[in-house]
Structure formats: structure tokens, C-alpha cells
Design a protein around this motif. Structure first.
Motif, PDB file in Angstrom:
ATOM      1  N   ASP A 250       0.832  -1.205   0.000  1.00  0.00           N
ATOM      2  CA  ASP A 250       0.000   0.000   0.000  1.00  0.00           C
ATOM      3  C   ASP A 250       0.869   1.258   0.000  1.00  0.00           C
ATOM      4  O   ASP A 250       0.548   2.243  -0.678  1.00  0.00           O
ATOM      5  CB  ASP A 250      -0.920   0.001   1.218  1.00  0.00           C
ATOM      6  CG  ASP A 250      -1.969  -1.105   1.161  1.00  0.00           C
ATOM      7  OD1 ASP A 250      -2.216  -1.624   0.044  1.00  0.00           O
ATOM      8  OD2 ASP A 250      -2.516  -1.463   2.223  1.00  0.00           O
TER       9      ASP A 250
ATOM     10  N   SER B 113       2.303   1.820  -3.454  1.00  0.00           N
ATOM     11  CA  SER B 113       1.259   2.319  -4.353  1.00  0.00           C
ATOM     12  C   SER B 113       0.998   3.804  -4.113  1.00  0.00           C
ATOM     13  O   SER B 113       0.824   4.582  -5.058  1.00  0.00           O
ATOM     14  CB  SER B 113      -0.022   1.514  -4.148  1.00  0.00           C
ATOM     15  OG  SER B 113      -1.062   2.009  -4.954  1.00  0.00           O
ATOM     16  N   ARG B 114       1.020   4.200  -2.851  1.00  0.00           N
ATOM     17  CA  ARG B 114       0.791   5.616  -2.516  1.00  0.00           C
ATOM     18  C   ARG B 114       1.948   6.482  -2.997  1.00  0.00           C
ATOM     19  O   ARG B 114       1.742   7.573  -3.536  1.00  0.00           O
ATOM     20  CB  ARG B 114       0.608   5.757  -1.010  1.00  0.00           C
ATOM     21  CG  ARG B 114       0.287   7.170  -0.564  1.00  0.00           C
ATOM     22  CD  ARG B 114       0.076   7.242   0.932  1.00  0.00           C
ATOM     23  NE  ARG B 114      -0.154   8.603   1.370  1.00  0.00           N
ATOM     24  CZ  ARG B 114      -0.256   8.983   2.646  1.00  0.00           C
ATOM     25  NH1 ARG B 114      -0.166   8.055   3.606  1.00  0.00           N
ATOM     26  NH2 ARG B 114      -0.454  10.240   2.960  1.00  0.00           N
TER      27      ARG B 114
ATOM     28  N   SER C 120       2.002   7.529  -6.704  1.00  0.00           N
ATOM     29  CA  SER C 120       1.161   8.664  -7.091  1.00  0.00           C
ATOM     30  C   SER C 120       1.773  10.002  -6.679  1.00  0.00           C
ATOM     31  O   SER C 120       1.343  11.054  -7.156  1.00  0.00           O
ATOM     32  CB  SER C 120      -0.232   8.514  -6.457  1.00  0.00           C
ATOM     33  OG  SER C 120      -0.155   8.595  -5.040  1.00  0.00           O
TER      34      SER C 120
END
Length: 281
Positions: free
Chosen positions: A213, A216-217, A220
Motif C-alpha cells: 500500500d 502504491s501511494r 502517485s
């Protein structure tokens, strides 16, 4: 009865110096050439980019030169990452710039954002290269973050001059916000996710859903995410993270890393389905 008088020789009959010198030179050349050939055959060290491609069968993505200390008589120690900032037009900076370009153009079909930088064993230069590469990327205008993923040594955190109370591990397991854990590099616009000195390190970090997670953050938020891992042959975590990122770079130290160790590392990376960008000498 004297049959004839002895003649006085013009030169000694022995030793025959010229002949001996010729024989010695020929034998010395043969012996020296034979020893050099034997030494080359049994030399297990990596000495050039050609060795990387010929002995290891992988792509060489640049050679990073040594840095000479500017102190008196060449004594003292210069941090490569600091040298990069102070000497942006040096051969060292140019080699790091070339490596950054190799990452940027490594895959024309998809953007390379996450890169693990690893080595076979400790003290092969991966941490210095990771911080230098991160600073070069930030200096070039890219949003870049470097993660200290070597939990046992924490060298990147120390090299960057940081001693955080909340770091990578604390945030990953819910003890702090990401904004509190990310630190700004004191010399560039680079962001660093360091390790705290007092933080507890679980056995499995990169294999958790929390790390997935986080990655993935960060995708961005940044253009490039660099992870300084532990040595492949000593830390299982390094193999796990290599299988989760877009590309992996294996750092090999000139005339120090052995062919056997590097081949073992490459096999481990392949076993964990890592996408190997290449080897940096």
C-alpha cells in the motif's frame, strides 16, 4: 718438449654472458607469460564492464569512478553524495547522470518508477550510489524519494545526516503519519524515508500488505522511488523487494566483488522474478 706456446685469450671462456642473458630473457618471458595467463584464468574478480557482460552474461549500465579526497596528501574521506552536489560537472556526477538516464529509458512501453539498488555483500557501494542517484534526480527536477531499506545497518540514514524519531518502520506499522516520517535532504530537494535508531524491525517488512500500500501511494506522489536494500546474499528481505519493484540494479565493486558471489545474486534475483536492469560497476 714445448710443442707450442699458449695464446693469451681476448675474452673469458666462461661464463658466456651474452648467451646467458639471451637464454634468461627467453625463459623469463615464457615463465612470466605463463604465470600471467594462469593468474588471468583463475582471477575471480570483476575488473571491467567487459567482465560484467562476458563473465556474468548481463548488461553493464555504466561504471562509477572512484573519488579522490581533496584533502592534503589525499588523506581523509569524501562522501560521494556530497561530492556530487559540490562538483556537478565531475566525472563522478556524469556517471550518475548516465545511470539516471538508463533508468528513465529502460522501458519505452511503461514508466519505470520504483527501483531497488542492491549488492551481493556489504561495502560494495550501493548505499553511496543510491543517495547520489537520488540527489541527482532531485537536482534535475524530478520528484524523488529514497527509502532506507537496509534495516541492520541504516547507513543511508546516517549518510544523509538524519536521526529521526519516526521513520519508515514506524509509519509502516501505524506509529506515525507518512508526512512525519519523510525527511527533506539537507542539500537538495530530495525526500528521504529514513530509519529510526530505536525502531523495532519485524522479520518481514517488504512482504507485508502495508508495504504494498505504501509503494502504491508513493507511486502517485513521486516520479522516481529508489530503495536501498540490504545485501542479497545476507538478507532475504532484499530479494523480496526486488521482486516487487519495476527494476533492480546490482552494484558490483571493482576488483572486490567475485564472479561467484555476483552470479549467486543474479540467480536469486531471477528466482524472485526481479526485472534486472543491469549491473553497475
Amino acid at each position: 718438449v714445448v710443442l707450442s706456446t699458449a695464446s693469451v685469450p681476448n675474452e673469458p671462456a666462461s661464463p658466456r654472458k651474452v648467451l646467458n642473458l639471451i637464454i634468461g630473457a627467453v625463459l623469463g618471458t615464457i615463465l612470466g607469460g605463463g604465470l600471467a595467463l594462469i593468474a588471468e584464468m583463475f582471477d575471480s574478480k570483476i575488473s571491467s564492464s567487459d567482465d560484467v557482460e562476458r563473465k556474468l552474461g548481463v548488461a553493464s549500465i555504466g561504471s562509477v569512478p572512484l573519488i579522490r579526497a581533496p584533502n592534503l596528501f589525499g588523506l581523509g574521506q569524501t562522501s560521494p553524495a556530497d561530492f556530487l552536489v559540490e562538483n556537478p560537472l565531475s566525472a563522478f556526477a556524469e556517471s550518475v547522470r548516465y545511470l539516471r538516464a538508463a533508468i528513465a529509458f529502460s522501458d519505452l512501453d511503461s514508466e519505470t518508477k520504483t527501483v531497488a539498488i542492491t549488492s551481493s555483500l556489504p561495502d560494495e557501494g550501493k548505499t553511496s550510489l543510491t543517495l547520489s542517484l537520488g540527489r541527482m534526480s532531485a537536482m534535475s527536477g524530478s520528484r524523488t524519494i529514497v527509502i532506507d531499506g537496509d534495516f541492520r545497518r541504516r547507513q543511508l540514514t546516517e549518510m544523509a545526516g538524519m536521526a529521526p524519531e519516526i521513520g519508515f518502520i514506524e509509519h509502516l506499522f501505524g506509529a506515525g503519519q507518512l508526512s512525519d516520517a519523510i525527511q527533506k535532504d539537507r542539500k537538495t530537494m530530495l525526500d528521504i524515508l529514513p530509519l529510526s535508531q530505536s525502531g523495532h524491525t519485524p522479520h518481514d517488512v517488504f512482504g507485508t500488505r502495508a508495504f504494498d500500500d505504501l509503494l502504491s501511494r508513493l507511486r502517485s506522489m513521486y516520479d522516481l522511488i529508489l530503495i536501498d536494500t540490504g545485501p542479497l546474499l545476507l538478507m532475504a528481505e532484499a530479494r523480496v523487494v526486488a521482486g516487487k519493484v519495476d527494476k533492480s540494479i546490482l552494484v558490483v565493486r571493482w576488483r572486490h566483488s567475485t564472479t561467484v558471489a555476483v552470479k549467486q545474486s543474479l540467480n536469486l534475483l531471477k528466482a524472485f522474478k526481479a526485472d534486472i536492469l543491469g549491473v553497475t560497476l
